[in-house]
Design an enzyme around this catalytic site. Structure first.
Site, mmCIF file in Angstrom:
data_model
loop_
_atom_site.group_PDB
_atom_site.id
_atom_site.type_symbol
_atom_site.label_atom_id
_atom_site.label_comp_id
_atom_site.label_asym_id
_atom_site.label_seq_id
_atom_site.Cartn_x
_atom_site.Cartn_y
_atom_site.Cartn_z
ATOM 1 N N LYS A 169 -4.714 -7.506 -7.445
ATOM 2 C CA LYS A 169 -6.038 -7.876 -6.925
ATOM 3 C C LYS A 169 -7.068 -6.792 -7.263
ATOM 4 O O LYS A 169 -6.717 -5.612 -7.363
ATOM 5 C CB LYS A 169 -5.973 -8.173 -5.419
ATOM 6 C CG LYS A 169 -6.102 -6.996 -4.512
ATOM 7 C CD LYS A 169 -6.330 -7.423 -3.063
ATOM 8 C CE LYS A 169 -6.487 -6.148 -2.245
ATOM 9 N NZ LYS A 169 -7.507 -6.165 -1.243
ATOM 10 N N LYS A 207 0.813 -1.222 0.000
ATOM 11 C CA LYS A 207 0.000 0.000 0.000
ATOM 12 C C LYS A 207 0.840 1.262 0.000
ATOM 13 O O LYS A 207 0.394 2.308 -0.463
ATOM 14 C CB LYS A 207 -0.953 0.009 1.209
ATOM 15 C CG LYS A 207 -2.113 -0.959 1.035
ATOM 16 C CD LYS A 207 -3.319 -0.603 1.874
ATOM 17 C CE LYS A 207 -4.498 -1.460 1.454
ATOM 18 N NZ LYS A 207 -5.723 -1.194 2.124
ATOM 19 N N LYS A 222 -10.779 -1.412 -4.529
ATOM 20 C CA LYS A 222 -11.574 -0.179 -4.605
ATOM 21 C C LYS A 222 -10.723 0.988 -5.071
ATOM 22 O O LYS A 222 -11.207 1.918 -5.688
ATOM 23 C CB LYS A 222 -12.109 0.203 -3.218
ATOM 24 C CG LYS A 222 -13.014 -0.785 -2.575
ATOM 25 C CD LYS A 222 -13.601 -0.168 -1.303
ATOM 26 C CE LYS A 222 -13.839 -1.216 -0.244
ATOM 27 N NZ LYS A 222 -12.652 -1.529 0.565
HETATM 28 N N1 AQP Z 1 -9.850 -8.794 -4.725
HETATM 29 C C1 AQP Z 1 -10.340 -9.409 -3.671
HETATM 30 N N2 AQP Z 1 -10.656 -10.733 -3.740
HETATM 31 C C2 AQP Z 1 -11.171 -11.371 -2.654
HETATM 32 N N3 AQP Z 1 -11.404 -10.769 -1.476
HETATM 33 C C3 AQP Z 1 -11.114 -9.454 -1.380
HETATM 34 N N4 AQP Z 1 -11.231 -8.572 -0.380
HETATM 35 C C4 AQP Z 1 -10.808 -7.362 -0.790
HETATM 36 N N5 AQP Z 1 -10.401 -7.426 -2.049
HETATM 37 C C5 AQP Z 1 -10.574 -8.718 -2.454
HETATM 38 C C6 AQP Z 1 -11.768 -8.900 0.934
HETATM 39 O O1 AQP Z 1 -12.816 -7.992 1.210
HETATM 40 C C7 AQP Z 1 -12.828 -7.697 2.602
HETATM 41 C C8 AQP Z 1 -12.850 -6.226 2.820
HETATM 42 O O2 AQP Z 1 -11.706 -5.627 2.303
HETATM 43 P P1 AQP Z 1 -11.425 -4.111 2.692
HETATM 44 O O3 AQP Z 1 -12.387 -3.238 2.027
HETATM 45 O O4 AQP Z 1 -11.385 -3.925 4.137
HETATM 46 O O5 AQP Z 1 -9.985 -3.805 2.293
HETATM 47 P P2 AQP Z 1 -9.062 -4.162 1.165
HETATM 48 O O6 AQP Z 1 -8.657 -5.594 1.264
HETATM 49 O O7 AQP Z 1 -7.952 -3.225 1.252
HETATM 50 O O8 AQP Z 1 -9.977 -3.951 -0.128
HETATM 51 P P3 AQP Z 1 -9.679 -3.076 -1.338
HETATM 52 O O9 AQP Z 1 -10.825 -3.150 -2.245
HETATM 53 O O10 AQP Z 1 -8.355 -3.459 -1.928
HETATM 54 O O11 AQP Z 1 -9.662 -1.632 -0.748
HETATM 55 P P4 AQP Z 1 -8.638 -0.481 -0.960
HETATM 56 O O12 AQP Z 1 -8.499 -0.336 -2.421
HETATM 57 O O13 AQP Z 1 -9.329 0.680 -0.302
HETATM 58 O O14 AQP Z 1 -7.364 -0.874 -0.286
HETATM 59 C C9 AQP Z 1 -11.609 -8.388 3.212
HETATM 60 O O15 AQP Z 1 -12.016 -9.583 3.815
HETATM 61 C C10 AQP Z 1 -10.742 -8.668 2.026
HETATM 62 O O16 AQP Z 1 -9.932 -9.816 2.229
#
Ligand code: AQP
Length: 342
Positions: free
Chosen positions: A205, A121, A208
């Site tokens: 992956k 990140k 968001k």
């Molecule tokens: N690509 C993914 N595939 C499977 N599971 C995923 N999760 C996130 N992306 C994937 C799971 O969703 C839950 C919530 O995730 P989060 O919103 O707390 O944070 P994150 O993992 O950081 O998700 P993002 O979308 O990548 O957010 P940003 O871009 O803001 O950093 C978790 O259980 C995660 O494992």
């Protein structure tokens, strides 16, 4: 010699998502579908919108309350039932932050430095990253331990943070001589969708924060948008292989097959048995039809729920009350063990 006591409390489920943008197919298939299933397990479920995690990265404070409502609506649209699960904002339960401080003094710097998500990140901009993005896995440990959660349904990317949570719990119980105080929370990482990749790059992956909206399917996308995004998804020129092994080295094909399998509650083997040997010209429309069939009701329900923010706030209030009730005695006990006054 007598064995050290082990945890003997009730099963509890805890998980959360960041209100940092629209939830996407990765959040849905990686986590939310399992949250919904776990409601039938008979254990109490706590599903929060982790707004304290959201401020570890640059964000718009004016948009945050609305983003929490949107996450809560997406949980419910995906099948979380507020009558059976507590849905709440993390910041509405101050015990998370209080316990996090105690746990920060238990976690070791070396453990934190091994967290790969911090490196992903912050990239080369480490010096300018917030301290919060470095310590947030400890806050996540507090999110889990403050409810004595025994099971944590998450995507693959959170596995390392769950291991850290277990290390922190074990160290706390050793340092404060309180074996059995906390369970060793088990990650639940199940199904074909535990790691959904970007539609534009099979090595990243789905996220968001990806600047390209074409990289993800949002839980707010209408049918035409879903079809368009799948049509534009990156692929390779080969037809689908005859066996799952043939997907090795073909990340985009592997991802689309995985998405199909996860949406259908099936395995990649089953998808390959049906579509092996066919080109993406045939596979993509089938995937688009399936995605629309599965997601359109979720999107419709999300839009309906977002039409009544007062009702969402009422659910968030009730969820926070229940969460505070469960967290309070756990925090009080942890403070007592840490030797705090009063
Ligand atoms: N690509 C993914 N595939 C499977 N599971 C995923 N999760 C996130 N992306 C994937 C799971 O969703 C839950 C919530 O995730 P989060 O919103 O707390 O944070 P994150 O993992 O950081 O998700 P993002 O979308 O990548 O957010 P940003 O871009 O803001 O950093 C978790 O259980 C995660 O494992």
């Amino acid at each position: 010699m007598t064995d050290a006591p082990t945890y003997s409390g009730p099963e509890r489920i805890l998980s959360g998502m960041q209100p940092t943008g629209n939830l996407h197919l990765g959040n849905y298939l990686g986590a939310l579908v399992n949250w919904v299933k776990l409601q039938d397990r008979g254990a109490e479920c706590f599903y929060c919108a982790v707004d304290m995690h959201a401020i570890t990265m640059p964000n718009d404070p004016g948009a945050l309350p609305g983003a929490v409502r949107s996450v809560a609506a997406a949980y419910m649209a995906g099948g979380v039932d507020p009558k059976r699960s507590s849905i709440f904002a993390q910041s509405a339960v101050p015990a998370h932050a209080e316990l996090a401080w105690i746990l920060q003094c238990v976690a070791r710097l070396g453990w934190m430095e091994r967290m790969t998500q911090f490196k992903d990140k912050t990239g080369s901009d480490r010096e300018r990253a917030s301290v919060g993005i470095f310590t947030y896995p400890v806050l996540m440990a507090a999110d889990i331990l403050v409810y004595k959660a025994t099971h944590v349904p998450v995507g693959q990317d959170q596995k390392q943070h769950l291991e850290l949570t277990r290390d922190i719990a074990a160290r706390f119980m050793r340092d404060y001589d309180c074996a059995g105080f906390w369970p060793m929370p088990d990650p639940i990482i199940e199904g074909a969708g535990t790691r959904i990749m970007s539609l534009k790059d099979g090595s990243k992956k789905m996220s968001k924060s990806d600047p390209s909206d074409l990289s993800r399917i949002n839980l707010t996308d209408d049918a035409d948008t879903i079809v368009r995004k799948i049509k534009k998804a990156k692929t390779d020129p080969e037809p689908l292989p005859d066996s799952v092994e043939g997907l090795k080295g073909r990340p985009e094909a592997d991802n689309l097959v995985g998405i199909f399998a996860a949406l259908n509650g099936a395995t990649k083997e089953a998808v390959i048995a049906e579509f092996g040997g066919q080109g993406f010209g045939a596979f993509k429309p089938a995937l688009a039809d399936l995605a629309v069939a599965k997601l359109a009701p979720v999107v419709d329900e999300y839009n309906r729920l977002m039409g009544d923010p007062t009702d969402i706030d009422r659910i968030l209030q009730a969820g926070a009350e229940r969460a505070r009730e469960v967290a309070a005695p756990v925090l009080a006990e942890a403070k007592r063990m840490a030797g705090f006054w009063g």
